[in-house]
Design an enzyme around this catalytic site. Structure first.
Site, PDB file in Angstrom:
ATOM      1  N   LYS A 102       0.836  -1.218   0.000  1.00 10.55           N
ATOM      2  CA  LYS A 102       0.000   0.000   0.000  1.00 10.55           C
ATOM      3  C   LYS A 102       0.862   1.255   0.000  1.00 10.55           C
ATOM      4  CE  LYS A 102      -3.889  -2.209   2.332  1.00 10.55           C
ATOM      5  NZ  LYS A 102      -3.233  -3.422   2.849  1.00 10.55           N
ATOM      6  N   LEU A 103       1.611   1.430  -1.071  1.00 11.31           N
ATOM      7  CA  LEU A 103       2.535   2.567  -1.144  1.00 11.31           C
ATOM      8  C   LEU A 103       1.778   3.891  -1.189  1.00 11.31           C
ATOM      9  CD1 LEU A 103       5.024   1.084  -3.784  1.00 11.31           C
ATOM     10  CD2 LEU A 103       5.193   1.000  -1.295  1.00 11.31           C
TER      11      LEU A 103
ATOM     12  N   ASP B 234       3.253   7.852  -1.067  1.00 11.80           N
ATOM     13  CA  ASP B 234       4.352   8.781  -0.840  1.00 11.80           C
ATOM     14  C   ASP B 234       4.390   9.726  -2.043  1.00 11.80           C
ATOM     15  OD1 ASP B 234       6.866   9.911   0.042  1.00 11.80           O
ATOM     16  OD2 ASP B 234       7.255   8.038   1.102  1.00 11.80           O
TER      17      ASP B 234
HETATM   18  O1  C5P Z   1      -7.305 -11.491   8.098  1.00 11.02           O
HETATM   19  P1  C5P Z   1      -8.112 -10.749   7.070  1.00 11.02           P
HETATM   20  O2  C5P Z   1      -8.963 -11.652   6.203  1.00 11.02           O
HETATM   21  O3  C5P Z   1      -8.877  -9.590   7.641  1.00 11.02           O
HETATM   22  O4  C5P Z   1      -6.993 -10.140   6.085  1.00 11.02           O
HETATM   23  C1  C5P Z   1      -7.312  -9.223   5.072  1.00 11.02           C
HETATM   24  C2  C5P Z   1      -6.058  -8.790   4.419  1.00 11.02           C
HETATM   25  O5  C5P Z   1      -6.391  -7.866   3.393  1.00 11.02           O
HETATM   26  C3  C5P Z   1      -5.066  -8.089   5.333  1.00 11.02           C
HETATM   27  O6  C5P Z   1      -3.781  -8.574   5.004  1.00 11.02           O
HETATM   28  C4  C5P Z   1      -5.169  -6.617   5.001  1.00 11.02           C
HETATM   29  O7  C5P Z   1      -3.926  -5.963   5.056  1.00 11.02           O
HETATM   30  C5  C5P Z   1      -5.661  -6.643   3.562  1.00 11.02           C
HETATM   31  N1  C5P Z   1      -6.463  -5.495   3.158  1.00 11.02           N
HETATM   32  C6  C5P Z   1      -7.616  -5.120   3.808  1.00 11.02           C
HETATM   33  N2  C5P Z   1      -8.311  -4.002   3.395  1.00 11.02           N
HETATM   34  C7  C5P Z   1      -7.880  -3.282   2.350  1.00 11.02           C
HETATM   35  C8  C5P Z   1      -6.723  -3.684   1.674  1.00 11.02           C
HETATM   36  C9  C5P Z   1      -6.038  -4.813   2.103  1.00 11.02           C
HETATM   37  O8  C5P Z   1      -8.031  -5.793   4.740  1.00 11.02           O
HETATM   38  N3  C5P Z   1      -8.585  -2.246   1.919  1.00 11.02           N
END
Ligand code: C5P
Length: 217
Positions: free
Chosen positions: A62-63, A65
Site C-alpha cells: 500500500k505505497l 508517498d
Molecule cells: O485477516 P483478514 O482476512 O482480515 O486479512 C485481510 C487482508 O487484506 C489483510 O492482510 C489486510 O492488510 C488486507 N487489506 C484489507 N483491506 C484493504 C486492503 C487490504 O483488509 N482495503
C-alpha cells in the site's frame, strides 16, 4: 474449473509458519499475499521462497508517498517475481501515474477505502459522506490507467461496469468480531463481481487450513 481467484493473506512474521501454511495450499488454486508484516520481517527471502513453490504473489505494501519515491519503489519491486502490488489512491493522480510508468508486467492496484473504515471513520477522517469519498477516490483511479482497485464487496456495485481488476478483502464466511467492518461472504463477493478475494485470518488461523481454504475458492 473456475479461474484462480482466492488470495490468501500470509499475515505473520514467522517464516516457518509460511513454509508450513504454503505447503497446505495448491498454487494452481490460489495466490499468496505478502503484506507489510511478512515483508518487513523476511523481505526478498520470503518472496523468493513462495515463487519457488510455484505461487503467484500479491505484494500488498500500500505505497503512499510522493510520486518520485513511489516510482522508485515500484522499480525495485520489478526485481521480484510479483503479479500484483498496491498503492493508495489517496496519493493522487500524479503518484498513481508515476507508479504505472514503472509497472511493466506488474498489475498496479489502487486501494480505495480500507475495509476497516466504516461511515463514522470516514466522516471523522475526511469530513465527508462515505459514498462521496469513495466516488471521489474512484474518479482519481479512473482518471488514470490503473489496472485494478482494492475495495470492499459493498462498493462493487458502484464499479460493476468498469473493467478494473476488482480485489476484495473483508471476507468473512462466519460471524466474527475483529477490525474488519465492511465484510461479506466469499460467495456473495464473487456474485457481486469480485475478480479476486483476499482472506487472511479465517484461513491461516483455522484448525485445518488445508480444508478451510477450499471453502473460499
Ligand atoms: O485477516 P483478514 O482476512 O482480515 O486479512 C485481510 C487482508 O487484506 C489483510 O492482510 C489486510 O492488510 C488486507 N487489506 C484489507 N483491506 C484493504 C486492503 C487490504 O483488509 N482495503
Amino acid at each position: 474449473m473456475i479461474s484462480k481467484r482466492l488470495i490468501i493473506a500470509l499475515d505473520t512474521d514467522d517464516f516457518n509458519l509460511v513454509k508450513k501454511l504454503s505447503a497446505f495450499f495448491d498454487p494452481k488454486l490460489c495466490l499468496m499475499k505478502v503484506g507489510l508484516q511478512l515483508y518487513i520481517a523476511h523481505g526478498k527471502e520470503v518472496l523468493d521462497y513462495l515463487s519457488e513453490q510455484g505461487f503467484e504473489i500479491f505484494l500488498d505494501l500500500k505505497l503512499h508517498d510522493i510520486p518520485n519515491t513511489v516510482a522508485k519503489a515500484i522499480k525495485e519491486i520489478q526485481k521480484f517475481n510479483i503479479k500484483m502490488t498496491t498503492i493508495h489512491s489517496q496519493g493522487g493522480v500524479e503518484m498513481i501515474n508515476a507508479a504505472l510508468d514503472q509497472s511493466n508486467d506488474i498489475k498496479i492496484l489502487a486501494v480505495s477505502l480500507l475495509t476497516s473504515l466504516d461511515k463514522q471513520d470516514v466522516s471523522r477522517l475526511y469530513d465527508n459522506d462515505f459514498e462521496k469519498q469513495f466516488e471521489m477516490l474512484l474518479k482519481v483511479i479512473t482518471d488514470t490507467k490503473t489496472h485494478g482497485i482494492v475495495c470492499s464487496s459493498h462498493e462493487l456495485v458502484k464499479i460493476s461496469g468498469n473493467n478494473l481488476i476488482k480485489v476484495v478483502p473483508g471476507i468473512r464466511n462466519v460471524d466474527v468480531s475483529d477490525d474488519q467492518k465492511r465484510i461479506m461472504s466469499s460467495k456473495a463477493a464473487y456474485e457481486n463481481g469480485a475478480d479476486f478475494i483476499v482472506v487472511g485470518r479465517p484461513i491461516i488461523n483455522s484448525e485445518n487450513p488445508s480444508e478451510e481454504y477450499k471453502k473460499y475458492l
